[in-house]
Scaffold this active site. Structure first.
Site, PDB file in Angstrom:
ATOM      1  N   TYR A 150       0.829  -1.204   0.000  1.00  0.00           N
ATOM      2  CA  TYR A 150       0.000   0.000   0.000  1.00  0.00           C
ATOM      3  C   TYR A 150       0.870   1.264   0.000  1.00  0.00           C
ATOM      4  O   TYR A 150       0.696   2.155  -0.845  1.00  0.00           O
ATOM      5  CB  TYR A 150      -0.915  -0.004   1.217  1.00  0.00           C
ATOM      6  CG  TYR A 150      -1.897   1.137   1.267  1.00  0.00           C
ATOM      7  CD1 TYR A 150      -2.945   1.230   0.349  1.00  0.00           C
ATOM      8  CD2 TYR A 150      -1.797   2.128   2.236  1.00  0.00           C
ATOM      9  CE1 TYR A 150      -3.859   2.274   0.399  1.00  0.00           C
ATOM     10  CE2 TYR A 150      -2.704   3.172   2.298  1.00  0.00           C
ATOM     11  CZ  TYR A 150      -3.732   3.244   1.377  1.00  0.00           C
ATOM     12  OH  TYR A 150      -4.628   4.289   1.424  1.00  0.00           O
ATOM     13  N   ASP A 151       1.841   1.319   0.930  1.00  0.00           N
ATOM     14  CA  ASP A 151       2.672   2.518   1.061  1.00  0.00           C
ATOM     15  C   ASP A 151       3.414   2.821  -0.236  1.00  0.00           C
ATOM     16  O   ASP A 151       3.367   3.944  -0.761  1.00  0.00           O
ATOM     17  CB  ASP A 151       3.701   2.329   2.181  1.00  0.00           C
ATOM     18  CG  ASP A 151       3.074   2.052   3.538  1.00  0.00           C
ATOM     19  OD1 ASP A 151       1.835   1.990   3.615  1.00  0.00           O
ATOM     20  OD2 ASP A 151       3.823   1.896   4.509  1.00  0.00           O
ATOM     21  N   ARG A 288       1.277  10.241  13.855  1.00  0.00           N
ATOM     22  CA  ARG A 288       0.776  10.818  12.613  1.00  0.00           C
ATOM     23  C   ARG A 288       0.110  12.144  12.938  1.00  0.00           C
ATOM     24  O   ARG A 288      -0.822  12.206  13.743  1.00  0.00           O
ATOM     25  CB  ARG A 288      -0.267   9.896  11.958  1.00  0.00           C
ATOM     26  CG  ARG A 288       0.330   8.763  11.155  1.00  0.00           C
ATOM     27  CD  ARG A 288       0.775   9.235   9.787  1.00  0.00           C
ATOM     28  NE  ARG A 288       1.660   8.277   9.148  1.00  0.00           N
ATOM     29  CZ  ARG A 288       1.256   7.139   8.631  1.00  0.00           C
ATOM     30  NH1 ARG A 288       0.000   6.804   8.670  1.00  0.00           N
ATOM     31  NH2 ARG A 288       2.121   6.335   8.063  1.00  0.00           N
TER      32      ARG A 288
END
Length: 329
Positions: A150-151, A288
């Site tokens: 995904y990243d 984050r």
């Protein structure tokens, strides 16, 4: 409410997903014709059932890893498995969706000379060594880890978008989306908000990974959709040149620990659930937090308006009234 000058035909890939369905709804409310495309791997028809009879809405079941030939004015590319449970289920397909999907949608946009939006992600920053994350930060990503499909898929998609921007003068918009939550999240997607709410409503223990002190910032879905539509509304540059392409962060800069989130969900659901701790998964970021200065500057002061407690109550009401009766059948 902000309005386009003219009604447009707009393609939304991943349109039956959590974010995509809210985007389709927003665009229809603004008077546009919407072609919602989804292969229903993670998107679900229930998310768009209320739109199916709208005269300006059309659904097409299709996988973006295959070419698509339609006529539209704009494209929002949201197609990709977005939660660890789903994108790690078939990691090769996840990468193909990000990369082949970007190639196919960019090719379509180039043929049509259409503006195109890419839903990128805060995952491009990996496990950041600086906070808050600004768009100029290159990230700290493991290219061979469990989350890499995904990243790195999203990072490669950004590369493709900016190469089309530089090489073909394509009018692109790239947004890096931080944690977003709200109604129509899938109850089994493995995301922390949906996990906690479903566990609390069912009276199960809330599972925290690690020590629960890792932080996230949670943006309610309506605020996010308003931001990305404003981003697409930005005008072209001088003499018809592409406008501001991004990348641009979208998220709520208010930081909370995962343990604080769990405690808040238990409080709002009046649940008797307890908190239990499990080992932290591989490559799970410890922090984050988006820097949204660019969004504020370019998008008329855009920033999230819905506070976490209000957004959680809306999401809890959704799960309580819609999904949980079906989960118990």
């Amino acid at each position: 409410m902000r309005q386009y000058e003219l009604s447009k035909q707009i393609l939304v890939t991943g349109g039956a997903g959590f974010l995509g369905s809210h985007l389709c709804e927003n665009l229809l409310e603004k008077g546009h014709e919407v072609l919602c495309l989804d292969n229903l791997f993670t998107g679900i028809k229930q998310n768009i059932d209320h739109l199916r009879d709208h005269p300006c809405f059309e659904f097409l079941r299709h996988d973006v890893t295959f070419p698509l030939y339609v006529e539209v004015d704009e494209i929002y590319n949201l197609a990709c498995q977005a939660s660890p449970v789903h994108y790690q289920h078939d990691p090769v397909q996840t990468t193909k969706t990000s990369v082949h999907g970007a190639i196919n949608m960019l090719g379509l946009a180039k043929r049509l000379n259409a503006r195109i939006f890419q839903a990128s992600t805060s995952e491009v920053y990996g496990d950041p060594t600086t906070s808050p994350q600004v768009e100029s930060y290159w990230g700290n990503v493991n290219p061979i880890g469990m989350r890499s499909c995904y990243d790195e898929g999203k990072r490669c998609a950004e590369t493709l978008f900016f190469d089309y921007y530089r090489q073909h003068k394509l009018d692109i918009r790239v947004a890096r989306i931080f944690n977003t939550y709200g109604p129509r999240m899938h109850p089994n997607d493995g995301r922390v908000v949906s996990n906690f709410i479903v566990q609390a409503l069912k009276g199960e223990d809330l599972t925290l990974y690690g020590d629960g002190q890792q932080t996230r910032c949670f943006c309610y879905v309506d605020d996010l959709i308003e931001g990305i539509v404003r981003f697409m509304e930005l005008p072209e540059g001088e003499n018809g040149t592409p406008g501001f392409p991004g990348p641009i962060n979208f998220g709520d800069p208010v930081e909370v620990t995962i343990q604080q989130l769990a405690e808040k969900v238990i409080e709002l659901t009046n649940s008797r659930s307890k908190i239990v701790f499990q080992p932290l998964p591989s490559d799970d970021p410890k922090q984050r937090k988006p820097d949204i200065s660019l969004a504020r500057t370019y998008l008329d002061g855009w920033q999230p308006e819905i506070k976490l407690e209000e957004g959680l109550m809306k999401t809890i009401d959704y799960f309580d009234g819609w999904f949980l009766p079906r989960l118990s059948e």
